[in-house]
Design a protein around this motif. Sequence first.
Motif, PDB file in Angstrom:
ATOM      1  N   THR A  78       0.839  -1.190   0.000  1.00 54.70           N
ATOM      2  CA  THR A  78       0.000   0.000   0.000  1.00 54.70           C
ATOM      3  C   THR A  78       0.880   1.248   0.000  1.00 54.70           C
ATOM      4  OG1 THR A  78      -1.854  -1.055   1.134  1.00 54.70           O
ATOM      5  CG2 THR A  78      -1.670   1.319   1.371  1.00 54.70           C
ATOM      6  N   SER A  79       0.549   2.215  -0.856  1.00 53.52           N
ATOM      7  CA  SER A  79       1.381   3.411  -0.951  1.00 53.52           C
ATOM      8  C   SER A  79       0.788   4.620  -0.236  1.00 53.52           C
ATOM      9  CB  SER A  79       1.616   3.769  -2.429  1.00 53.52           C
ATOM     10  OG  SER A  79       0.373   3.984  -3.084  1.00 53.52           O
ATOM     11  N   HIS A  80      -0.541   4.662  -0.093  1.00 56.06           N
ATOM     12  CA  HIS A  80      -1.172   5.824   0.529  1.00 56.06           C
ATOM     13  C   HIS A  80      -0.990   5.817   2.044  1.00 56.06           C
ATOM     14  CE1 HIS A  80      -3.037   7.095  -3.220  1.00 56.06           C
ATOM     15  NE2 HIS A  80      -3.424   5.843  -3.417  1.00 56.06           N
ATOM     16  N   GLU A  81      -0.976   6.999   2.623  1.00 59.27           N
ATOM     17  CA  GLU A  81      -0.839   7.176   4.069  1.00 59.27           C
ATOM     18  C   GLU A  81       0.316   6.337   4.637  1.00 59.27           C
ATOM     19  OE1 GLU A  81      -2.792   9.532   6.338  1.00 59.27           O
ATOM     20  OE2 GLU A  81      -2.331  10.142   4.295  1.00 59.27           O
ATOM     21  N   PHE A  82       1.447   6.418   3.939  1.00 58.61           N
ATOM     22  CA  PHE A  82       2.686   5.756   4.374  1.00 58.61           C
ATOM     23  C   PHE A  82       2.509   4.248   4.570  1.00 58.61           C
ATOM     24  CE2 PHE A  82       2.398  10.103   6.003  1.00 58.61           C
ATOM     25  CZ  PHE A  82       3.465  10.694   5.342  1.00 58.61           C
ATOM     26  N   GLY A  83       1.606   3.680   3.785  1.00 59.88           N
ATOM     27  CA  GLY A  83       1.363   2.245   3.845  1.00 59.88           C
ATOM     28  C   GLY A  83       0.304   1.829   4.838  1.00 59.88           C
ATOM     29  N   PHE A  84      -0.294   2.798   5.526  1.00 60.56           N
ATOM     30  CA  PHE A  84      -1.269   2.452   6.562  1.00 60.56           C
ATOM     31  C   PHE A  84      -2.627   2.073   5.989  1.00 60.56           C
ATOM     32  CE2 PHE A  84      -4.405   3.594   9.901  1.00 60.56           C
ATOM     33  CZ  PHE A  84      -3.927   2.778  10.916  1.00 60.56           C
ATOM     34  N   ARG A  85      -3.011   2.723   4.879  1.00 64.63           N
ATOM     35  CA  ARG A  85      -4.364   2.512   4.344  1.00 64.63           C
ATOM     36  C   ARG A  85      -4.365   2.698   2.835  1.00 64.63           C
ATOM     37  NH1 ARG A  85      -9.074   5.896   3.389  1.00 64.63           N
ATOM     38  NH2 ARG A  85     -10.981   4.715   3.847  1.00 64.63           N
ATOM     39  N   PRO A  86      -5.018   1.785   2.100  1.00 57.85           N
ATOM     40  CA  PRO A  86      -5.099   1.947   0.649  1.00 57.85           C
ATOM     41  C   PRO A  86      -6.177   2.951   0.254  1.00 57.85           C
ATOM     42  CG  PRO A  86      -6.258  -0.036   1.301  1.00 57.85           C
ATOM     43  CD  PRO A  86      -5.660   0.532   2.553  1.00 57.85           C
ATOM     44  N   GLY A  87      -6.109   3.410  -0.979  1.00 63.34           N
ATOM     45  CA  GLY A  87      -7.159   4.288  -1.500  1.00 63.34           C
ATOM     46  C   GLY A  87      -6.734   5.733  -1.556  1.00 63.34           C
ATOM     47  N   THR A  88      -7.163   6.415  -2.610  1.00 63.12           N
ATOM     48  CA  THR A  88      -6.855   7.831  -2.773  1.00 63.12           C
ATOM     49  C   THR A  88      -7.376   8.636  -1.587  1.00 63.12           C
ATOM     50  OG1 THR A  88      -6.994   7.596  -5.171  1.00 63.12           O
ATOM     51  CG2 THR A  88      -7.134   9.827  -4.291  1.00 63.12           C
ATOM     52  N   VAL A  89      -6.531   9.493  -1.071  1.00 69.46           N
ATOM     53  CA  VAL A  89      -6.854  10.239   0.142  1.00 69.46           C
ATOM     54  C   VAL A  89      -7.864  11.349  -0.159  1.00 69.46           C
ATOM     55  CG1 VAL A  89      -5.877  11.627   2.014  1.00 69.46           C
ATOM     56  CG2 VAL A  89      -4.557   9.731   1.052  1.00 69.46           C
ATOM     57  N   ASP A  90      -8.864  11.486   0.715  1.00 69.47           N
ATOM     58  CA  ASP A  90      -9.918  12.489   0.566  1.00 69.47           C
ATOM     59  C   ASP A  90      -9.434  13.819   1.158  1.00 69.47           C
ATOM     60  OD1 ASP A  90     -12.196  14.025   0.475  1.00 69.47           O
ATOM     61  OD2 ASP A  90     -13.387  12.735   1.798  1.00 69.47           O
ATOM     62  N   VAL A  91      -8.702  14.583   0.387  1.00 68.70           N
ATOM     63  CA  VAL A  91      -8.117  15.834   0.891  1.00 68.70           C
ATOM     64  C   VAL A  91      -9.180  16.852   1.294  1.00 68.70           C
ATOM     65  CG1 VAL A  91      -6.568  17.756   0.364  1.00 68.70           C
ATOM     66  CG2 VAL A  91      -5.967  15.444  -0.368  1.00 68.70           C
ATOM     67  N   PRO A  92     -10.239  17.079   0.502  1.00 68.57           N
ATOM     68  CA  PRO A  92     -11.278  18.022   0.949  1.00 68.57           C
ATOM     69  C   PRO A  92     -11.934  17.596   2.269  1.00 68.57           C
ATOM     70  CG  PRO A  92     -11.504  17.581  -1.390  1.00 68.57           C
ATOM     71  CD  PRO A  92     -10.512  16.600  -0.866  1.00 68.57           C
ATOM     72  N   GLY A  93     -12.217  16.315   2.388  1.00 66.87           N
ATOM     73  CA  GLY A  93     -12.824  15.808   3.624  1.00 66.87           C
ATOM     74  C   GLY A  93     -11.898  15.989   4.811  1.00 66.87           C
ATOM     75  N   ILE A  94     -10.617  15.737   4.606  1.00 70.11           N
ATOM     76  CA  ILE A  94      -9.633  15.885   5.680  1.00 70.11           C
ATOM     77  C   ILE A  94      -9.501  17.351   6.086  1.00 70.11           C
ATOM     78  CG2 ILE A  94      -7.154  15.724   6.176  1.00 70.11           C
ATOM     79  CD1 ILE A  94      -7.250  13.095   4.453  1.00 70.11           C
ATOM     80  N   ALA A  95      -9.492  18.257   5.111  1.00 74.43           N
ATOM     81  CA  ALA A  95      -9.425  19.687   5.419  1.00 74.43           C
ATOM     82  C   ALA A  95     -10.631  20.122   6.245  1.00 74.43           C
ATOM     83  CB  ALA A  95      -9.340  20.493   4.124  1.00 74.43           C
ATOM     84  N   ALA A  96     -11.810  19.646   5.858  1.00 83.99           N
ATOM     85  CA  ALA A  96     -13.033  19.984   6.592  1.00 83.99           C
ATOM     86  C   ALA A  96     -12.998  19.398   8.000  1.00 83.99           C
ATOM     87  CB  ALA A  96     -14.244  19.465   5.829  1.00 83.99           C
ATOM     88  N   PHE A  97     -12.466  18.184   8.133  1.00 86.01           N
ATOM     89  CA  PHE A  97     -12.308  17.513   9.427  1.00 86.01           C
ATOM     90  C   PHE A  97     -11.403  18.328  10.347  1.00 86.01           C
ATOM     91  CE2 PHE A  97      -9.853  13.661  11.354  1.00 86.01           C
ATOM     92  CZ  PHE A  97     -10.417  13.867  12.599  1.00 86.01           C
ATOM     93  N   VAL A  98     -10.271  18.748   9.840  1.00 85.96           N
ATOM     94  CA  VAL A  98      -9.295  19.450  10.676  1.00 85.96           C
ATOM     95  C   VAL A  98      -9.812  20.833  11.081  1.00 85.96           C
ATOM     96  CG1 VAL A  98      -6.953  20.407  10.748  1.00 85.96           C
ATOM     97  CG2 VAL A  98      -7.346  18.112   9.823  1.00 85.96           C
ATOM     98  N   ILE A  99     -10.520  21.511  10.179  1.00 87.25           N
ATOM     99  CA  ILE A  99     -11.141  22.797  10.537  1.00 87.25           C
ATOM    100  C   ILE A  99     -12.131  22.588  11.686  1.00 87.25           C
ATOM    101  CG2 ILE A  99     -12.805  24.534   9.767  1.00 87.25           C
ATOM    102  CD1 ILE A  99     -10.037  25.150   8.783  1.00 87.25           C
ATOM    103  N   ALA A 100     -12.958  21.555  11.578  1.00 88.08           N
ATOM    104  CA  ALA A 100     -13.928  21.248  12.639  1.00 88.08           C
ATOM    105  C   ALA A 100     -13.211  20.925  13.948  1.00 88.08           C
ATOM    106  CB  ALA A 100     -14.816  20.076  12.211  1.00 88.08           C
ATOM    107  N   ALA A 101     -12.101  20.191  13.849  1.00 87.88           N
ATOM    108  CA  ALA A 101     -11.335  19.822  15.044  1.00 87.88           C
ATOM    109  C   ALA A 101     -10.741  21.053  15.720  1.00 87.88           C
ATOM    110  CB  ALA A 101     -10.236  18.837  14.672  1.00 87.88           C
ATOM    111  N   GLN A 102     -10.169  21.954  14.929  1.00 88.73           N
ATOM    112  CA  GLN A 102      -9.587  23.169  15.500  1.00 88.73           C
ATOM    113  C   GLN A 102     -10.649  24.008  16.218  1.00 88.73           C
ATOM    114  OE1 GLN A 102      -7.879  24.617  11.803  1.00 88.73           O
ATOM    115  NE2 GLN A 102      -5.801  24.275  12.568  1.00 88.73           N
ATOM    116  N   LEU A 103     -11.811  24.121  15.599  1.00 88.35           N
ATOM    117  CA  LEU A 103     -12.878  24.937  16.181  1.00 88.35           C
ATOM    118  C   LEU A 103     -13.422  24.313  17.465  1.00 88.35           C
ATOM    119  CD1 LEU A 103     -14.697  25.920  12.884  1.00 88.35           C
ATOM    120  CD2 LEU A 103     -13.484  27.479  14.423  1.00 88.35           C
ATOM    121  N   ILE A 104     -13.618  22.988  17.464  1.00 92.84           N
ATOM    122  CA  ILE A 104     -14.187  22.363  18.664  1.00 92.84           C
ATOM    123  C   ILE A 104     -13.183  22.386  19.815  1.00 92.84           C
ATOM    124  CG2 ILE A 104     -13.548  19.913  18.326  1.00 92.84           C
ATOM    125  CD1 ILE A 104     -16.505  19.263  19.083  1.00 92.84           C
TER     126      ILE A 104
END
Length: 377
Positions: free
Chosen positions: A225-251
């Motif tokens: 597996t090449s994505h996430e340093f071999g931890f998880r397969p599949g193209t990474v959801d960058v928009p979803g991750i950005a939205a996640f981190v914004i929500a995390a910072q705010l909470i």
Amino acid sequence: MIYLDYAATTPMRDESIQAYSEVAKKIFGNPSSLHDHGTSAKNVLEGCREELAKLIAVPKSGVFFTGGGSDANILAIQSLLLGNKHKGKHLITTKVEHSSVKNLFKKLEDEGYTITYLNVTSSGEVNLKELEQSITEETVLASIHHVNSEIGVIQPIHEIGKILKKHDILFHSDCVQSFGKIPIEIKEANLDSISISSHKIYGPKGVGAAYINPMVKWSSVFPNTSHEFGFRPGTVDVPGIAAFVIAAQLIYNEMTDEQQRLQTLRTHLIEEIGHLHLPIEIINRASLHLPTILGLLIEGIEGQYSMLECNRHGVAISTGSACQVGQQEPSKTMIAIGKTPDKAKQFIRLSFGKYTTIEDIDFLLKIMKQIINNFRL
């Protein structure tokens, strides 16, 4: 409708939606691609990794984005076990874990692992003496959640971590319910691995993260597996991750004030149940608890009926974890804390959040009183 099921999922906040939209439109490249679009996406991805790592006070090299909390639980535990095969085949967990952990451990049992399922006290806490007594020379890993998703009890993870560290046992914790509500002191609790989720903190569904201490050995569940340093397969959801981190910072910025506000609402509800002399048993009244979750047993009325009647009157509640609803079984947490199956079927869960008001609580009390009175006619 009044929404009181925040432990199941939360509505996305506007800032998170905006972040998703902006990144999806402008940074749409695959972060594994070598052209400029890919580089832009990778820069956003790594920036998000760094920001999330800061929030939970860990090295960013140990943060891996996943498809949610369940995905993080399964991948983290399996990756740790694959990297530590030589240490033994005995695992420890509890009888009240999230279904993603419970079902994984059943699978591991079929694969030759021996599992100890710890009991909990009548308040839902892990018995530390039983934990220590269950440890053997073959024990390699323990998975014990931080906060129970049905009754909100907070497990003593610092004490658990001390015991496991003393015996050189890996410690994974499902922190999906606690993330963004109370601090997760990863280093102080000797946690080797945790799982967190976006949709419990007003971010998008289908996004989460696992943390694994970079000093701990792990192996990829999916070789090559090449994505996430071999931890998880599949193209990474960058928009979803950005939205996640914004929500995390705010909470995280709002955490202290918001939890105090929600504790006030919880206390008001409990006090009014007493003032109104409603035949309702409060679960976890005294133990260390998360203010956002309250478990109740309404005497003589099945939780499914109470939930449907509340829904009919415009109030959304639940009868337990959304990941096991529909199985027509009594709450596993109620059974574990000593309730009979019939009593356990009376269980309902209320969970509060960002948009819950005192007026919502008062309306709920009115509906609950009405449901009880109508049921007894």
